[in-house]
Design a protein around this motif. Structure first.
Motif, mmCIF file in Angstrom:
data_model
loop_
_atom_site.group_PDB
_atom_site.id
_atom_site.type_symbol
_atom_site.label_atom_id
_atom_site.label_comp_id
_atom_site.label_asym_id
_atom_site.label_seq_id
_atom_site.Cartn_x
_atom_site.Cartn_y
_atom_site.Cartn_z
ATOM 1 N N VAL A 152 0.823 -1.190 0.127
ATOM 2 C CA VAL A 152 0.293 0.379 -0.062
ATOM 3 C C VAL A 152 1.054 1.266 0.144
ATOM 4 C CG1 VAL A 152 -1.543 -0.937 1.187
ATOM 5 C CG2 VAL A 152 -0.132 0.105 2.703
ATOM 6 N N ALA A 153 0.367 2.229 -0.225
ATOM 7 C CA ALA A 153 0.640 3.829 -0.342
ATOM 8 C C ALA A 153 0.072 5.168 0.797
ATOM 9 C CB ALA A 153 1.381 4.410 -1.616
ATOM 10 N N ALA A 154 0.224 5.428 1.399
ATOM 11 C CA ALA A 154 -0.890 5.905 2.344
ATOM 12 C C ALA A 154 -0.282 7.187 2.529
ATOM 13 C CB ALA A 154 -1.307 5.060 3.315
ATOM 14 N N GLY A 155 -1.158 8.244 3.103
ATOM 15 C CA GLY A 155 -0.450 9.490 3.566
ATOM 16 C C GLY A 155 -1.637 10.223 4.307
ATOM 17 N N ALA B 228 6.814 13.628 8.630
ATOM 18 C CA ALA B 228 8.363 13.288 8.888
ATOM 19 C C ALA B 228 8.662 11.946 9.390
ATOM 20 C CB ALA B 228 9.470 14.248 9.075
ATOM 21 N N ARG B 229 7.483 11.895 10.405
ATOM 22 C CA ARG B 229 8.045 10.509 11.347
ATOM 23 C C ARG B 229 7.202 9.545 11.069
ATOM 24 N NH1 ARG B 229 6.443 14.562 15.626
ATOM 25 N NH2 ARG B 229 4.298 13.975 15.823
ATOM 26 N N LEU B 230 6.495 9.389 10.523
ATOM 27 C CA LEU B 230 5.690 8.532 9.340
ATOM 28 C C LEU B 230 6.381 7.813 8.530
ATOM 29 C CD1 LEU B 230 2.030 10.261 9.647
ATOM 30 C CD2 LEU B 230 2.470 7.909 9.969
ATOM 31 N N ILE B 231 6.861 9.234 7.575
ATOM 32 C CA ILE B 231 8.358 8.673 6.254
ATOM 33 C C ILE B 231 9.139 7.516 7.903
ATOM 34 C CG2 ILE B 231 10.035 9.069 4.778
ATOM 35 C CD1 ILE B 231 8.159 11.715 4.093
ATOM 36 N N ALA B 232 9.513 8.501 8.268
ATOM 37 C CA ALA B 232 11.333 7.378 8.940
ATOM 38 C C ALA B 232 10.152 6.029 9.615
ATOM 39 C CB ALA B 232 11.626 7.823 10.013
ATOM 40 N N ARG B 233 9.016 5.922 9.901
ATOM 41 C CA ARG B 233 8.518 4.719 10.918
ATOM 42 C C ARG B 233 7.616 3.422 9.527
ATOM 43 N NH1 ARG B 233 5.664 7.787 14.572
ATOM 44 N NH2 ARG B 233 4.200 7.659 13.798
ATOM 45 N N SER C 231 5.138 2.144 1.523
ATOM 46 C CA SER C 231 5.141 3.765 0.987
ATOM 47 C C SER C 231 4.512 4.239 1.393
ATOM 48 C CB SER C 231 5.667 3.414 -0.913
ATOM 49 O OG SER C 231 6.005 1.817 -1.414
ATOM 50 N N TYR C 232 5.468 5.622 1.173
ATOM 51 C CA TYR C 232 4.523 6.967 1.818
ATOM 52 C C TYR C 232 4.443 7.467 1.008
ATOM 53 C CZ TYR C 232 2.758 10.212 4.940
ATOM 54 O OH TYR C 232 2.070 11.142 5.940
ATOM 55 N N ALA C 233 2.818 8.557 1.014
ATOM 56 C CA ALA C 233 2.313 9.342 -0.165
ATOM 57 C C ALA C 233 2.605 10.944 0.958
ATOM 58 C CB ALA C 233 1.954 9.261 -0.465
ATOM 59 N N ILE C 234 3.115 11.480 0.436
ATOM 60 C CA ILE C 234 3.212 12.882 1.061
ATOM 61 C C ILE C 234 1.881 13.581 0.435
ATOM 62 C CG2 ILE C 234 4.031 15.620 0.954
ATOM 63 C CD1 ILE C 234 6.899 14.231 0.541
ATOM 64 N N THR C 235 0.611 14.235 1.953
ATOM 65 C CA THR C 235 -0.416 14.293 1.430
ATOM 66 C C THR C 235 -1.538 15.649 1.320
ATOM 67 O OG1 THR C 235 -0.638 11.755 1.474
ATOM 68 C CG2 THR C 235 -2.685 13.612 1.358
ATOM 69 N N PRO C 236 -1.164 17.174 0.618
ATOM 70 C CA PRO C 236 -1.781 18.149 1.143
ATOM 71 C C PRO C 236 -3.389 18.017 0.888
ATOM 72 C CG PRO C 236 -0.164 18.325 -1.069
ATOM 73 C CD PRO C 236 0.364 16.966 0.212
ATOM 74 N N ARG C 237 -4.307 17.904 1.237
ATOM 75 C CA ARG C 237 -5.270 17.886 0.798
ATOM 76 C C ARG C 237 -5.676 17.591 -0.775
ATOM 77 N NH1 ARG C 237 -9.777 15.510 3.963
ATOM 78 N NH2 ARG C 237 -10.816 14.719 2.747
ATOM 79 N N THR D 274 12.231 9.522 -3.336
ATOM 80 C CA THR D 274 11.171 7.850 -3.164
ATOM 81 C C THR D 274 10.263 8.314 -2.405
ATOM 82 O OG1 THR D 274 12.464 7.425 -1.713
ATOM 83 C CG2 THR D 274 14.061 7.307 -3.315
ATOM 84 N N CYS D 275 9.467 9.155 -2.111
ATOM 85 C CA CYS D 275 7.438 9.004 -1.652
ATOM 86 C C CYS D 275 7.117 9.626 -2.811
ATOM 87 C CB CYS D 275 7.920 9.872 0.430
ATOM 88 S SG CYS D 275 8.360 9.851 0.893
ATOM 89 N N LEU D 276 6.396 9.512 -2.349
ATOM 90 C CA LEU D 276 4.808 9.716 -3.884
ATOM 91 C C LEU D 276 4.492 10.813 -3.556
ATOM 92 C CD1 LEU D 276 3.254 6.449 -4.131
ATOM 93 C CD2 LEU D 276 4.671 7.833 -5.464
#
Length: 432
Positions: A156-159, A184-189, A197-203, A225-227
């Motif tokens: 999955v990918a999410a943010g 940033a904490r979620l990316i590290a985790r 995979s992490y997706a940086i997510t401005p609505r 490398t994040c989405l």
């Protein structure tokens, strides 16, 4: 080492059927086999030959059912599962009436865990093995989604969704600082851990200040490398709203581009009402436009220009956009894609629809060759389709003169009853 052999009809892709004649882009075996070892596809080919060469393999014989890569849902909102199919309004009213009150409930970690579990179980029941989801502003909502996916072995990918402008309700606002720090904490985790995979997510631009967009652009530059996922040009009144909030911007896309939020790993949902410059820039940078057909019709957003964007060279994925979308089924999503294209005078072939729901969406999420593919080396996420799952589909399938006439009724009329099995990381996770 666990070795499994799936037998049945197999369908794999050798190219993008929007860019080349579809006949050159697909490989169908009437008596095919897929060999799986330790969660990966190790071979596809003639079923009889694979069975003879692997006598110790556990065999699952699906007969005339069709084995495909698992469906990939490139844009959805797991926090909206509970409000799917709420009576329709325009986008902004729908957000204020249904979405935002529901998302406030995700401050409760137990509620977030329950909805994450429900969403992923519904997805698997409909043959979807990979999802890219928005969470809420609550850090724990992203943790809940990733934890539920990990428990199921899903990729999955999410943010965590970011909103700091007063256009969002007070209970769902963060700050530029907290959005950066918690993301940033979620990316590290989670990012790159297991199948996450992490997706940086401005609505979307109307709910973020320029300061927040700038902070998230900086975070993306630090974590390339994040989405990065967001919404773009979904409705005409939304575009007018953006013009009022960002009068200096050349267009809607420029509100992201000016703050470092346009790039090849950008995933933009809806993308209906585009200016020529926006089309050109999406193509130039290799960003993805994600088609959300049931949502676009349910909320009255407009008609996505699938063929036009593909001709321009834009990467296109396919998505349910639940809960604005009205179905968890990628079969129903493919059907709506066909219907919308018909209104635009564009006939989409079943090969193209199946490619969009698998390899096309995987490419949009930069997972091409990882999931969405029936090829050696890919992760063994699969869906098995019963092409005669209901009486009305069965009677039409009996008249089919070729595979495409056999599979098209399932695309147009199929639902979770058509899912004979879903496999995740080489394991069956639904009925077989």
């Amino acid at each position: 080492m666990m070795t499994s052999l799936l037998l049945g009809q197999t369908l794999s892709f050798t190219g993008d059927p929007f860019l080349r004649p579809w006949e050159e882009c697909v490989s169908h075996r009437e008596f095919g086999g897929v060999l799986i070892e330790d969660g990966y596809i190790t071979a596809i080919g003639d079923g009889t030959a694979l069975r003879a060469a692997n006598p110790a393999a556990r065999v699952m014989d699906y007969g005339r059912d069709l084995i495909l890569p698992g469906f990939v849902d490139a844009h959805m909102h797991y926090p909206q599962t509970g409000i799917i199919a709420s009576w329709g309004k325009r986008l902004i009213d729908w957000l204020n009436t249904y979405t935002f009150p529901e998302e406030m409930r995700f401050a409760d970690p137990a509620y977030a865990r329950a909805l994450a579990d429900r969403t992923l179980d519904l997805a698997l029941a409909h043959g979807t093995t990979t999802l890219c989801s928005f969470c809420t502003i609550h850090e724990g909502s992203a943790d809940a989604f990733f934890e539920a996916a990990k428990a199921r072995g899903m990729r999955v990918a999410a943010g965590r969704t970011c909103m700091d402008r007063d256009t969002a309700p007070e209970g769902l606002r963060d700050t530029a600082r907290s959005a950066y720090d918690e993301s940033a904490r979620l990316i590290a985790r989670w990012h790159g851990k297991g199948r996450a995979s992490y997706a940086i997510t401005p609505r979307f631009s109307p709910t973020s200040t320029e300061e927040q967009l700038e902070a998230l652009g900086a975070l993306w530059a630090e974590n390339p490398t994040c989405l990065m996922q967001t919404h773009l040009s979904e409705q005409t009144d939304e575009i007018e709203w953006v013009r009022g909030l960002y009068p200096q911007a050349r267009d809607y896309l420029d509100t992201y581009e000016a703050h470092g939020l346009l790039g090849p790993r950008g995933v933009y949902g809806h993308v209906i009402h585009l200016e020529p410059r926006e089309r050109d820039r999406l193509a130039e940078v290799g960003a993805a436009a994600v088609h959300c057909p049931t949502s676009n019709t349910f909320i009255g957003s407009g008609l996505f220009d699938l063929m036009g964007l593909k001709r321009r060279g834009v990467t296109v994925g396919l998505a349910t956009d639940t809960g604005g979308g009205s179905s968890f089924s990628m079969l129903r999503t493919m059907a709506a894609t066909y219907e919308i294209a018909q209104i635009r005078g564009q006939a989409v072939h079943p090969v193209q629809l199946l490619w969009l729901a698998t390899e096309g969406s995987a490419r949009a999420l930069h997972l091409g060759g990882v999931v969405g593919s029936l090829q050696a080396g890919a992760e063994a996420d699969l869906v098995v389709l019963d092409l005669a799952s209901t009486p009305v589909i069965a009677q039409r399938q009996e008249r089919a003169r070729d595979l495409w006439e056999a599979v098209f009724p399932t695309i147009m009329m199929g639902d979770d009853r058509a899912i004979r099995a879903s496999w995740v990381a080489g394991r069956p996770v639904t009925r077989t």
